[in-house]
Design an enzyme around this catalytic site. Structure first.
Site, PDB file in Angstrom:
ATOM      1  N   ASP A 207      -0.720  -6.115   9.278  1.00  0.00           N
ATOM      2  CA  ASP A 207      -1.712  -5.120   8.882  1.00  0.00           C
ATOM      3  C   ASP A 207      -2.952  -5.913   8.468  1.00  0.00           C
ATOM      4  O   ASP A 207      -2.935  -6.599   7.447  1.00  0.00           O
ATOM      5  CB  ASP A 207      -1.191  -4.271   7.717  1.00  0.00           C
TER       6      ASP A 207
ATOM      7  N   TRP B   3       0.861  -1.187   0.000  1.00  0.00           N
ATOM      8  CA  TRP B   3       0.000   0.000   0.000  1.00  0.00           C
ATOM      9  C   TRP B   3       0.891   1.229   0.000  1.00  0.00           C
ATOM     10  O   TRP B   3       1.850   1.318   0.780  1.00  0.00           O
ATOM     11  CB  TRP B   3      -0.874  -0.049   1.245  1.00  0.00           C
TER      12      TRP B   3
ATOM     13  N   LYS C 177     -13.268  -1.263   5.948  1.00  0.00           N
ATOM     14  CA  LYS C 177     -13.914  -2.064   4.902  1.00  0.00           C
ATOM     15  C   LYS C 177     -14.898  -3.067   5.453  1.00  0.00           C
ATOM     16  O   LYS C 177     -16.018  -3.155   4.965  1.00  0.00           O
ATOM     17  CB  LYS C 177     -12.868  -2.821   4.069  1.00  0.00           C
TER      18      LYS C 177
END
Lengths: 429, 405
Positions: free
Chosen positions: B215, B134, B251
């Site tokens: 993560d 990311w 999300k």
């Protein structure tokens, strides 16, 4: 079962493979065994101790959160109404890195004025921040990055977290005189001397109104003199405005210091918080703004502020910002808010008067004039740490050891008890 | 008066968020946003989960709720429930009180606070992150003062995992180095290790005393199962070792803008965990004092009610299933079109993103000619696709692959 055996086997293998070379530690000890327990936060630790106290007489005049006359936290009516309108109607998409545009627009009007030319000319770089703390931290990081040789001058005393913020941003700190213990007022001469003696172009942290923790503010005349001296020295003024509206009850009046600096042509920075004046403490809503030379520079500076926010939290939280823009964007709700802010400010001003009168009636040998001269949430009582400790251990009264009393925690129900306790620990002074 | 900041130059647009900015500015009715990773329904609309709306109503209708500052470490019940969610309710680490959990501002905030803690208290200041990762990861770690190194991860030739490269690079890392691991649904590639590969990674990490920092941004969102998507994390914790975990509810609960997440630090003992928590609070206080209440209250409301929790798992699976179905549709449509190349990675990769393998020029072509917005590394957000828009995307990919080198 098989998983466990495999794990045990691999653990044994790992231990056999781990080298006795110094610098490698064995699997059995923690990486963190050398971590020391951190000291309790001096302010928030007070409330923790208060909550743990079983005494029915206990009084919390520690943390700066508003309480009504029954000692209860308050959610403003305008806030409840705004929440009712928001719930169930909006999406929860990411805000832009700079936060809610609408909320920032309304917030700038509060600080810079409804008809501010700077707003019209788009000269202000502004981003939504995580309340006042977040605004100060973003600014400190920005200062470090773009004025790397600079230091920050911080008043003595100040909110203790200010020191932590600029320290973690790695900006060196200096202090300037502010509070005068003898008068329990402003050390104006000391302040002006320090401003004069600071190298040209120094960065100063100023409390726009209702100085935390002392409640001591410069007069309008004094602000004008400070501004003139800043001009002569080319200093940068960063205002922390956490109590607009909450201090005098009138937001325009509470922003006077800022307006004076703007009139005098300074390119200032401002941290604004809605924690107290809208009671949105836990929502973490605020705004950082930096006044620039022109629109182009404002766009540039804003882009860089966003670059600092992105690796910290990506974009700021939505809910609190929605509450603010719902209220400030609706004339009726905004008018309700202004009424409610004045009620809070007036209650505190009333409690100051009552506390002072009660102490005088008890025949205190000391002067308590400062209780009504100081302004905002806090009263710097002049109590010593030892006296504060006695208040806590003998009377179950909780405040920070610097003698700072949160007037918001004083009620008609406890002011007599508080006055009596203060009298008892100070009467032999 | 001149500004002290007149030397400041304009920062570039964020590569990911900048895509949406460009998309918003495009007037074409055919435009398609496959940029930022936010879920969209089949109709292309953002989604607020039903269970979230219910939690919201519950909160707003409760007159006893106040807006006071929450503790520096966040809401206690939110923290406990979050730790349970990622580690499993029966995790010995939880039962032994060895986990310090701190509410943070979504995944970003959890990573940053964890990184700042490591910089202050850990003996190693280098973190190994996968290549690619990311876009915000290196910035987060750099600003925290850590130095960033890369380990091989994605193999463009197979469009899968470069497992050999990964093992080599982590094997060569200095002892004690921090290693960033995507718990599931690797962003941007969608390529995850198999569970056998995870086991090998775990053994390597532990044998070199590397410190894992997970993560976890897609738990439940990747496979549709919260437990399956937590498997990698749980096997590491099960071996008794320490690790850090950044959790996000952006999300999987659709709480994007509310910024809800948690940092958990799994320690060897309860005593250490307690000290660690106290130190993490010192990182938080000068950053933003305490985290925002709203999003965490919604999460806690849902996780503590077994009815709402169950309803959540159903809605979550619904989102994951739609994405899996988009993958299938896109793959089949490309096959049907006869677009050159092997597109099976579309259905092998998992989670919100597909690393298409398209290059920068092809991406630019697709944006210019077909108004399709994605990041220049060829990453598409499957969440932004619908049955209606798949054909348009297929046209664009086909054209890009056949006309642009």
């Amino acid at each position: 079962m098989a998983m466990r055996i495999r794990n045990l086997a691999s653990r044994r293998t790992m231990m056999m493979n781990s080298s006795p070379i110094s610098g490698l530690r064995s699997m059995s000890s923690s990486w963190w065994k050398n971590v020391e327990p951190a000291p309790k936060d001096p302010i928030l630790g007070v409330t923790e101790a208060f909550l743990a106290d079983p005494s029915p007489d206990k009084v919390n005049v520690g943390v700066g959160a508003y309480r009504d006359d029954n000692g209860k936290p308050v959610v403003l009516d305008c806030v409840r109404e705004a929440e009712r309108r928001i719930a169930g109607t909006s999406f929860m998409e990411y805000l832009p890195m700079g936060g809610s545009v609408k909320m920032v627009e309304e917030t700038l009007k509060l600080a810079y004025g409804d008809n501010s030319e700077f707003v019209k000319d788009k000269r202000i770089a502004a981003v939504q921040s995580l309340s006042g703390t977040g605004a100060c931290r973003l600014f400190a990081d920005f200062q470090k990055r773009f004025c790397p040789g600079s230091q920050i001058y911080i008043p003595v005393p100040t909110w203790s977290n200010h020191h932590n913020i600029w320290r973690d941003a790695q900006v060196p700190q200096k202090t300037y005189h502010y509070y005068h213990p003898e008068t329990k007022g402003l050390d104006f001469k000391g302040l002006m001397d320090d401003v004069k003696n600071a190298p040209e172009g120094s960065f100063f942290l100023l409390h726009a109104c209702a100085h935390n923790p002392t409640g001591v503010d410069p007069t309008e005349e004094q602000w004008r003199e400070i501004s003139q001296l800043f001009k002569a020295k080319n200093h940068f003024a960063f205002f922390d405005m956490a109590y607009q509206g909450f201090a005098s009850g009138d937001p325009a009046r509470d922003a006077k210091s800022i307006r004076i600096f703007l009139e005098d042509g300074h390119h200032i920075g401002i941290s604004q918080s809605y924690a107290k004046n809208m009671g949105l403490y836990g929502q973490r809503v605020g705004c950082l703004s930096v006044l620039c030379e022109n629109e182009k520079q404002a766009v540039t500076v804003k882009s860089q502020l966003q670059q600092l926010a992105r690796p910290m939290y990506s974009n700021p939280p939505l809910h609190g910002a929605q509450i603010v823009s719902t209220i400030l964007g609706d004339p009726e709700l905004k008018s309700l808010w202004l009424k409610e802010v004045k009620i809070m400010a007036d209650r505190i001003i009333g409690m100051r008067t009552t506390l002072r009168e009660s102490l005088e009636k008890l025949g205190s040998p000391l002067s308590w004039e400062h209780v009504t001269k100081q302004i905002g949430m806090f009263c710097y009582s002049g109590l010593t740490p030892e006296q504060v400790d006695r208040l806590t251990s003998e009377y179950h009264i909780y405040m920070t050891r610097n003698g700072r009393i949160s007037m918001a925690g004083v009620t008609t129900g406890n002011v007599g008890y508080l006055a009596n306790a203060i009298h008892e620990v100070t009467k032999s002074s | 008066m001149e500004s002290v900041f007149s030397n400041v130059v304009r920062a570039p647009e964020d590569p990911i968020l900048g895509v949406t900015v460009a998309y918003n500015n495009d007037p074409s009715p055919a435009k398609l946003n496959l940029g930022v990773g936010a879920y969209r329904t089949e109709e292309g609309k953002p989604l607020v989960l039903d269970v979230v709306r219910r939690a919201e109503q519950q909160l707003v209708n409760d007159p006893s709720r106040v807006k006071e500052y929450i503790p520096i470490a966040g809401l206690a019940d939110f923290n406990k429930l979050s730790a349970k969610l990622i580690l499993g309710a029966d995790s010995p680490a939880i039962q032994e009180s060895r986990v310090a959990t701190i509410q943070c501002l979504s995944g970003t905030g959890s990573l940053r606070v964890g990184a700042e803690f490591l910089k202050k208290h850990y003996h190693q200041s280098v973190i190994f992150i996968p290549k690619p990762t990311w876009g915000n990861h290196p910035k987060v770690f750099n600003l925290a003062g850590l130095s960033v190194e890369y380990y091989r991860y994605y193999d463009p030739a197979t469009r899968g995992l470069d497992f050999h490269g990964l093992l080599e690079d982590l094997g060569a890392a200095p002892s004690g180095a921090i290693v960033l691991l995507h718990a599931c649904a690797h962003n941007p590639t969608g390529v995850d290790p198999t569970s056998e590969q995870w086991e090998q990674i775990r053994q390597l990490v532990r044998s070199k005393s590397l410190l894992p920092f997970f993560d976890s941004a897609y738990q439940g969102f990747a496979s549709g199962s919260l437990d399956t998507d937590a498997h990698s994390v749980r096997t590491f914790v099960a071996d008794g070792g320490e690790c850090l975990i950044a959790q996000s509810y952006a999300k999987n609960m659709g709480l994007y803008g509310e910024r809800v997440g948690a940092l958990s630090i799994v320690c060897k003992s309860a005593d250490v965990a307690s000290k660690v928590e106290s130190q993490v609070k010192l990182v938080v206080r000068p950053m933003y004092s305490s985290p925002p209440i709203h999003g965490a209250s919604i999460v806690a409301t849902i996780l503590k009610s077994s009815d709402m929790y169950n309803d959540w798992t159903i809605e979550l699976k619904g989102m994951a299933d739609r994405i899996i179905s988009m993958r299938q549709q896109l793959f089949e449509a490309l096959q049907a079109k006869g677009t050159p190349g092997d597109w099976s990675h579309i259905i092998k990769q998992i989670g919100m993103f597909t690393f298409t393998g398209l290059n920068k020029e092809q991406v630019a072509f697709m944006t210019k000619e077909y108004h399709i917005y994605m990041t220049s590394d060829g990453r598409i957000s499957m969440a932004g696709l619908s049955s209606k828009t798949v054909p348009h995307l297929v046209e664009a990919i086909h054209a890009a692959v056949t006309r642009v080198a």
